[in-house]
Design a protein around this motif. Structure first.
Motif, PDB file in Angstrom:
ATOM      1  N   GLU A 382      -0.491   7.161 -13.942  1.00 27.54           N
ATOM      2  CA  GLU A 382       0.561   7.814 -13.165  1.00 27.54           C
ATOM      3  C   GLU A 382      -0.152   8.744 -12.362  1.00 27.54           C
ATOM      4  O   GLU A 382       0.860   7.605 -11.717  1.00 27.54           O
ATOM      5  N   ARG A 383      -1.281   9.100 -12.293  1.00 24.33           N
ATOM      6  CA  ARG A 383      -1.779   9.392 -10.975  1.00 24.33           C
ATOM      7  C   ARG A 383      -1.616   7.907 -10.187  1.00 24.33           C
ATOM      8  O   ARG A 383      -1.877   8.590  -9.469  1.00 24.33           O
ATOM      9  N   LEU A 384      -2.469   7.447 -11.014  1.00 27.50           N
ATOM     10  CA  LEU A 384      -2.411   6.079  -9.484  1.00 27.50           C
ATOM     11  C   LEU A 384      -1.360   5.615  -8.793  1.00 27.50           C
ATOM     12  O   LEU A 384      -1.490   5.663  -7.341  1.00 27.50           O
ATOM     13  N   PHE A 385      -0.059   5.360  -9.682  1.00 29.16           N
ATOM     14  CA  PHE A 385       0.861   5.277  -8.551  1.00 29.16           C
ATOM     15  C   PHE A 385       1.347   6.446  -7.386  1.00 29.16           C
ATOM     16  O   PHE A 385       1.895   5.749  -7.373  1.00 29.16           O
ATOM     17  N   TYR A 386       1.205   7.496  -8.014  1.00 26.99           N
ATOM     18  CA  TYR A 386       2.134   8.593  -7.648  1.00 26.99           C
ATOM     19  C   TYR A 386       0.924   8.729  -5.946  1.00 26.99           C
ATOM     20  O   TYR A 386       1.521   8.153  -4.818  1.00 26.99           O
ATOM     21  N   HIS A 387      -0.319   8.426  -6.323  1.00 23.34           N
ATOM     22  CA  HIS A 387      -1.520   8.886  -5.591  1.00 23.34           C
ATOM     23  C   HIS A 387      -1.217   8.101  -4.156  1.00 23.34           C
ATOM     24  O   HIS A 387      -1.139   8.073  -2.792  1.00 23.34           O
ATOM     25  N   ASN A 388      -1.470   6.235  -4.144  1.00 24.22           N
ATOM     26  CA  ASN A 388      -1.621   5.700  -3.631  1.00 24.22           C
ATOM     27  C   ASN A 388      -0.277   4.727  -3.380  1.00 24.22           C
ATOM     28  O   ASN A 388      -0.249   4.726  -1.570  1.00 24.22           O
ATOM     29  N   LEU A 389       1.036   5.105  -3.997  1.00 21.85           N
ATOM     30  CA  LEU A 389       2.326   5.501  -2.757  1.00 21.85           C
ATOM     31  C   LEU A 389       2.733   6.429  -2.047  1.00 21.85           C
ATOM     32  O   LEU A 389       2.905   5.827  -0.505  1.00 21.85           O
ATOM     33  N   TYR A 390       2.080   7.294  -2.047  1.00 25.47           N
ATOM     34  CA  TYR A 390       1.848   8.744  -0.966  1.00 25.47           C
ATOM     35  C   TYR A 390       1.257   8.310   0.162  1.00 25.47           C
ATOM     36  O   TYR A 390       1.323   8.286   1.055  1.00 25.47           O
ATOM     37  N   LEU A 391      -0.005   7.612  -0.426  1.00 27.52           N
ATOM     38  CA  LEU A 391      -0.911   6.782   0.383  1.00 27.52           C
ATOM     39  C   LEU A 391      -0.190   6.191   1.636  1.00 27.52           C
ATOM     40  O   LEU A 391      -1.071   6.417   2.883  1.00 27.52           O
ATOM     41  N   LEU A 392       0.117   4.993   1.179  1.00 28.07           N
ATOM     42  CA  LEU A 392       0.202   4.094   1.471  1.00 28.07           C
ATOM     43  C   LEU A 392       1.336   4.428   2.503  1.00 28.07           C
ATOM     44  O   LEU A 392       1.495   3.827   3.918  1.00 28.07           O
ATOM     45  N   ALA A 393       2.599   5.744   2.006  1.00 27.76           N
ATOM     46  CA  ALA A 393       3.798   6.075   2.980  1.00 27.76           C
ATOM     47  C   ALA A 393       3.198   7.252   4.026  1.00 27.76           C
ATOM     48  O   ALA A 393       3.466   7.206   5.068  1.00 27.76           O
ATOM     49  N   CYS A 394       1.888   7.674   3.733  1.00 25.35           N
ATOM     50  CA  CYS A 394       1.680   8.193   5.636  1.00 25.35           C
ATOM     51  C   CYS A 394       0.553   7.548   5.953  1.00 25.35           C
ATOM     52  O   CYS A 394       0.357   7.947   7.223  1.00 25.35           O
ATOM     53  N   CYS A 395       0.380   6.085   5.908  1.00 23.95           N
ATOM     54  CA  CYS A 395      -0.326   5.154   6.289  1.00 23.95           C
ATOM     55  C   CYS A 395       0.847   4.307   7.812  1.00 23.95           C
ATOM     56  O   CYS A 395       0.119   3.717   8.266  1.00 23.95           O
ATOM     57  N   SER A 396       1.930   3.581   6.797  1.00 24.10           N
ATOM     58  CA  SER A 396       3.086   2.999   7.299  1.00 24.10           C
ATOM     59  C   SER A 396       4.409   3.533   6.995  1.00 24.10           C
ATOM     60  O   SER A 396       4.932   4.357   5.947  1.00 24.10           O
ATOM     61  N   ARG A 397       4.958   3.144   8.447  1.00 24.11           N
ATOM     62  CA  ARG A 397       6.359   3.266   8.859  1.00 24.11           C
ATOM     63  C   ARG A 397       6.880   2.444   9.548  1.00 24.11           C
ATOM     64  O   ARG A 397       6.396   2.129  10.318  1.00 24.11           O
ATOM     65  N   PRO A 398       8.231   2.514   8.992  1.00 28.01           N
ATOM     66  CA  PRO A 398       9.010   1.989  10.374  1.00 28.01           C
ATOM     67  C   PRO A 398       9.024   1.962  11.724  1.00 28.01           C
ATOM     68  O   PRO A 398       8.690   2.957  11.786  1.00 28.01           O
ATOM     69  N   GLY A 399       8.444   0.898  12.688  1.00 20.72           N
ATOM     70  CA  GLY A 399       8.322   1.570  14.584  1.00 20.72           C
ATOM     71  C   GLY A 399       7.384   1.967  14.817  1.00 20.72           C
ATOM     72  O   GLY A 399       7.180   1.586  16.041  1.00 20.72           O
ATOM     73  N   THR A 400       5.979   1.147  13.405  1.00 23.37           N
ATOM     74  CA  THR A 400       4.403   1.705  14.126  1.00 23.37           C
ATOM     75  C   THR A 400       3.793   0.353  14.008  1.00 23.37           C
ATOM     76  O   THR A 400       4.392  -0.390  13.887  1.00 23.37           O
ATOM     77  N   VAL A 401       2.738   0.535  15.131  1.00 24.12           N
ATOM     78  CA  VAL A 401       1.731  -0.270  14.963  1.00 24.12           C
ATOM     79  C   VAL A 401       1.432  -0.756  13.102  1.00 24.12           C
ATOM     80  O   VAL A 401       1.210   0.745  12.562  1.00 24.12           O
ATOM     81  N   ALA A 402       0.714  -1.505  12.649  1.00 27.42           N
ATOM     82  CA  ALA A 402       0.470  -1.698  11.382  1.00 27.42           C
ATOM     83  C   ALA A 402      -0.153  -0.989  11.230  1.00 27.42           C
ATOM     84  O   ALA A 402      -1.554  -0.863  12.200  1.00 27.42           O
ATOM     85  N   ALA A 440      10.218  -1.638   0.443  1.00 26.23           N
ATOM     86  CA  ALA A 440       9.190  -2.287   0.898  1.00 26.23           C
ATOM     87  C   ALA A 440      10.240  -2.167   2.579  1.00 26.23           C
ATOM     88  O   ALA A 440       9.552  -2.856   3.154  1.00 26.23           O
ATOM     89  N   GLU A 441      10.113  -1.128   3.218  1.00 29.59           N
ATOM     90  CA  GLU A 441      10.330  -0.718   3.731  1.00 29.59           C
ATOM     91  C   GLU A 441       9.510  -0.275   4.706  1.00 29.59           C
ATOM     92  O   GLU A 441       8.635  -0.659   5.984  1.00 29.59           O
ATOM     93  N   LEU A 442       7.654  -0.268   4.188  1.00 29.37           N
ATOM     94  CA  LEU A 442       6.652   0.561   4.727  1.00 29.37           C
ATOM     95  C   LEU A 442       6.023  -1.391   4.865  1.00 29.37           C
ATOM     96  O   LEU A 442       4.907  -1.627   5.622  1.00 29.37           O
ATOM     97  N   ALA A 443       6.492  -2.400   4.867  1.00 29.06           N
ATOM     98  CA  ALA A 443       6.153  -3.715   5.319  1.00 29.06           C
ATOM     99  C   ALA A 443       6.850  -3.777   6.492  1.00 29.06           C
ATOM    100  O   ALA A 443       6.318  -5.332   7.153  1.00 29.06           O
ATOM    101  N   ARG A 444       7.366  -3.423   6.812  1.00 26.55           N
ATOM    102  CA  ARG A 444       7.563  -3.257   7.742  1.00 26.55           C
ATOM    103  C   ARG A 444       6.366  -3.447   9.519  1.00 26.55           C
ATOM    104  O   ARG A 444       7.089  -4.840  10.458  1.00 26.55           O
ATOM    105  N   PRO A 445       5.806  -2.800   9.817  1.00 23.71           N
ATOM    106  CA  PRO A 445       5.664  -3.113  10.808  1.00 23.71           C
ATOM    107  C   PRO A 445       4.076  -4.408  10.737  1.00 23.71           C
ATOM    108  O   PRO A 445       3.839  -4.733  11.401  1.00 23.71           O
TER     109      PRO A 445
END
Length: 857
Positions: A382-402, A440-445
């Motif tokens: 359970e912890r790995l699911f939330y921790h790694n989603l958090y880290l992915l969201a910390c480094c990717s979002r729409p409109g940014t450089v990948a 899927a919005e995190l894949a926009r870059p």
């Protein structure tokens, strides 16, 4: 009874996919979704999820440290998808090391490189014996220059606070709290703006010294490079003498009113022909003091405070953000931020993170009576699911450089492997969990990068393969750089025949998981079709006379030449290891079949689609090797098993996802045997093997994955790239984003949707979760565009809810074995479902509920 749960609506546009959803664990009185309870014999009815307030589950996994880490790799990580910070301590100085996705030294100097050897030239030279069989794997600019590479932004250094303790990073709102001897402080990076907000009790700030520091470049062309890149980069003498490769100029510093700032300029190149700059500016509110300016830092020493709080607003701006003068822009943003009510700013920030977490949830716990080991595994999952989603969201979002290979947490002058977008696994894997985890919005870059690169890929085909070559072909390395030529990973044109299909795979996933038809038509298909045309040309090119000595005449379309990533060297004698790699066969088959299906959906290119389907049938069998215990898969035709970097023999299962793989039972058995005996170096196999074993139904797949994770896991949630016992020189190089895909591995143990023997996607609930583990999830997504909610308690599935995004036919492995089930929608029973697989048509936007039919009803 279960409460009604907020559903989701999909709004599609060429560049937008907004999934509107509430918390999957919250009551929604006006929700259009319908949830029906299911009871099984003596299993009690489900407890009402209305009693679970938002954030309860995710907050169980806050990061907590008794004291700050002593290096940035181990610091607590903040981020908003563009700006990132690692919070650590240098002695008693609290440090926020800042990185930003667009801050790169983009100089890509190939003027001293050897000419690229093309396809035709390679065949000719190997055949006539003039080829030098040295290993040409090393990338020219990576090995011979100190750029391209991501660069650090700055450090914010806070001294005079005393001993820092009890750090807690709350996942629910991405907010850090920590204790000083005189009270608790708070810090966060605003979700919507590149502003770091730090709030200190005034009594804790009386001796505060706040500093914005931009370290000087440490690279010295006359000496070997510093760690972590020392093992791989050594500038050539020609590059060392070239003024175009000069180290960065020293940073600039300044004081503008109450703002103090640093600025780092980076030389011009085609992406930013007038040069690039990044500025960091800070302003203190609630305190007065003296500011002093040095050559690489500016310091504010507090003399007095006013009011109960001191707030520090740190703003970062770059040339890409649209500022002609990034220093002025950063000062203006810091001034705006510090003038606002910090509680209102934080409330807005927290609301945006609440919306993020509402998209998907999981809860995993050991069933009553399970042993302590299983309880620990469930908690870690359970912890790995939330921790790694958090880290992915910390480094990717729409409109940014990948993000780079090591995300937006940059503290080194030369990132490992130059932070490259490595396209034979690493870059793609970073974004894979975004689809199944409903983000899927995190894949926009990612999408934006390859839409930019596509015109160059079309030009690359004729250059590397000859004027008669068709379509578009990508190479295996990339950087966020504007250019008119492909980047080559060696002195040889790129032999990795997996790469183009691998790059395109997420474009097809956007349709499979999100159901965005406009994206498919306007963005994905025009690229997919050109890559399919290249593969069709390439496979027939291998039938020509100059390839005859190396390609069997057996009626198959062999993949020649190719390169097993990353084994054997680029070119082997007489191409003995350059034919029919398992990964190339699988990805080519995946791509041409996906493109044919897309053509059907869009009602175009019917003749070509028919050819591509026939082409997929003519691809060779996967290479095998006979062992005393039976046949196993290997990476290339004619090769023995070795210790692999990527577990190439199993890539057809994942990530290539050959849709025909499961249609051959003997092939699946070989894969199971291979999964039990395969040896890897531990660097690039964690996620792949985790997913492969789950899909093969290996009984201890979750336990084996977690055991591997435990060897690599740091207290800040970062999963190490390498294993100490296997490859110690790769340890502690950076924060590798590819391992954020651990969230996807956990999701695979809750929901799978890869094809079955019919070659069609099949939803499977809790497919390889240990029997005495209870779990529930909401918002996970399967192929076909199905958003699924399900719960299993005491070994039995108690509810299933499936929301259809695009109206595809739904296939679900009966979660109750062969028992009957009831299908309902809009509160009304549609009918009874029987058999091992339930199959039913759906309507886009409709939610379907399946309940187990109690015998006798």
């Amino acid at each position: 009874m279960m409460p009604r749960i907020v559903g989701s609506a999909v709004v599609c546009a060429a560049w937008a996919c907004a999934i509107v959803a509430g918390s999957p664990w919250l009551w929604a009185e006006d929700s259009p979704s319908i949830v029906v309870s299911a009871q099984h014999g003596n299993v009690p009815a489900n407890p009402s999820l209305v009693n679970l307030p938002f954030g309860t589950i995710v907050s169980k996994h806050d990061f907590m440290l008794t004291g700050p880490a002593k290096e940035p790799l181990l610091g607590l990580l903040l981020g908003n998808g563009d700006l990132g910070a690692s919070v650590w301590a240098d002695g008693e100085t609290l440090v926020f090391t800042l990185g930003k996705n667009d801050v790169w030294d983009r100089r890509y100097n190939t003027s001293h490189d050897r000419p690229i050897v093309t396809y035709d030239q390679l065949i000719e030279r190997v055949t006539n014996g003039t080829w030098d069989f040295g290993n040409y794997y090393c990338s020219q600019p990576v090995e011979m220059n100190f750029s391209p590479t991501p660069k650090p932004v700055a450090q914010v250094r806070l001294s005079g606070l005393g001993a820092i303790s009890n750090l807690r990073l709350r996942l629910a709102d991405a907010t850090l709290t920590f204790d000083t001897p005189r009270g608790q402080a708070t810090a966060f990076i605003e979700r919507a703006r590149n502003v770091v907000s730090i709030r200190l009790p005034a009594r804790a700030a009386t001796d505060l010294q706040a500093e914005v520091f931009r370290p000087r470049e440490t690279l010295d062309w006359s000496k070997p490079p510093p760690p972590p890149a020392a093992f791989m980069s050594q500038p050539s003498p020609e590059n060392a003498r070239d003024p175009a490769n000069a180290p960065l100029a020293p940073p600039e510093t300044g004081i503008s009113g109450k703002a103090f700032w640093t600025l780092q300029r980076i030389p011009a190149e085609p992406t930013f022909p007038n040069g690039f700059a990044v500025a960091t500016a800070a302003i203190l509110a609630g305190a007065e003091g003296e500011m002093s300016q040095g050559t690489d830092r500016v310091t504010h020493r507090v003399n007095s405070t006013q009011g109960p709080w001191v707030t520090i607003a740190v703003a970062v701006r770059t040339t890409r953000d649209g500022d002609a003068d990034p220093a002025a822009g950063a000062c203006q943003l810091a001034k705006l931020a510090v003038s606002e009510d910090v509680e209102k700013v934080h409330a807005r920030h927290a609301s945006q993170w609440k919306q993020f977490w509402s998209r998907s949830s999981v809860e995993i716990k050991a069933a009553q009576g399970a042993d302590a080991t299983l309880a620990q595994d469930a908690s870690l999952s359970e912890r790995l699911f939330y921790h790694n989603l958090y880290l992915l969201a910390c480094c990717s979002r729409p409109g940014t450089v990948a993000p780079s290979l090591v995300g937006n947490w940059i503290w080194m002058d030369l990132a490992p492997w130059h932070g490259i977008y490595m396209l034979n696994y690493n870059f793609q894997q970073t974004f894979w969990p975004a689809f199944v985890c409903n983000h899927a919005e995190l894949a926009r870059p990612y999408f934006e990068r390859f839409c930019q690169t596509f015109p160059v890929a079309r030009k690359n085909t004729a250059f590397a393969y000859g004027k008669d070559a068709r379509g578009a072909v990508f190479n295996t390395c990339d950087y966020p750089i504007r250019r008119d030529k492909m980047m080559y990973p060696s002195f040889v044109y790129d032999l990795t025949m997996d790469a183009s299909a691998w790059i395109m795979q997420h474009f097809w996933r956007q349709w499979q998981y999100v159901g965005d038809r406009e994206f498919l038509e306007q963005r994905a298909y025009p690229m997919m079709v050109e890559v399919a045309r290249f593969y069709e040309w390439f496979l027939h090119r291998g039938q020509r006379q100059d390839c005859a000595p190396y390609v069997p005449k057996d009626g198959r379309l062999h993949v020649f030449p190719t390169f097993s990533p990353e084994h054997w060297g680029i070119v082997t004698r007489r191409f003995e290891r350059n034919r029919d790699s398992a990964s190339a066969i699988a990805f080519i088959r995946y791509h041409v079949l996906a493109t044919a299906e897309a053509a059907d959906i869009l009602e175009r290119d019917a003749e070509e689609a028919s050819r591509w389907r026939k082409l997929a049938q003519r691809l060779p069998d996967y290479p095998t090797f006979e062992t005393p215990k039976g046949k196993i898969f290997v990476d290339v035709a004619g090769a023995p098993p070795i210790e692999y970097n990527l577990p190439v023999p199993l890539i057809p299962i994942f990530p290539a996802e050959d849709p025909t793989f499961w249609a051959k039972p003997e092939q699946v058995e070989i894969a199971r045997r291979t999964a039990q005996v395969i040896q890897t170096n531990g660097n690039n196999s964690l996620v792949t093997l985790g997913v492969v074993r789950a899909r093969l139904g290996v009984p201890d797949s979750l336990a084996r994955f977690l055991a591997d994770v435990r060897k690599r896991l740091y207290p800040n949630g970062v999963i190490e790239l390498a294993l100490a016992e296997k490859c110690p020189r790769f340890l502690k190089l950076g924060i590798f984003t590819e391992n954020f895909a651990a969230a996807g591995v956990i999701a695979e143990h809750l929901l799978q949707s890869h094809p079955d023997a019919t070659c069609k996607p099949l939803l499977r609930l809790f497919p390889t979760l240990p029997a005495n583990v209870d779990a529930r999830f909401a918002g996970l997504v399967g192929q076909g565009g199905f958003e699924v909610t399900a719960e299993r308690r005491q070994g039995r599935v108690t509810e299933v809810r499936i929301a259809s995004r695009r109206g595809a036919s739904c296939r679900l492995l009966n979660p109750w074995g062969k028992c009957k089930a009831t299908l309902s929608a809009k509160g009304k029973k549609i009918g009874a479902m029987v058999g091992e697989v339930f199959e039913f048509p759906t309507q886009a936007g409709q939610t379907y509920v399946l309940g187990h039919t109690i015998e006798g009803e």
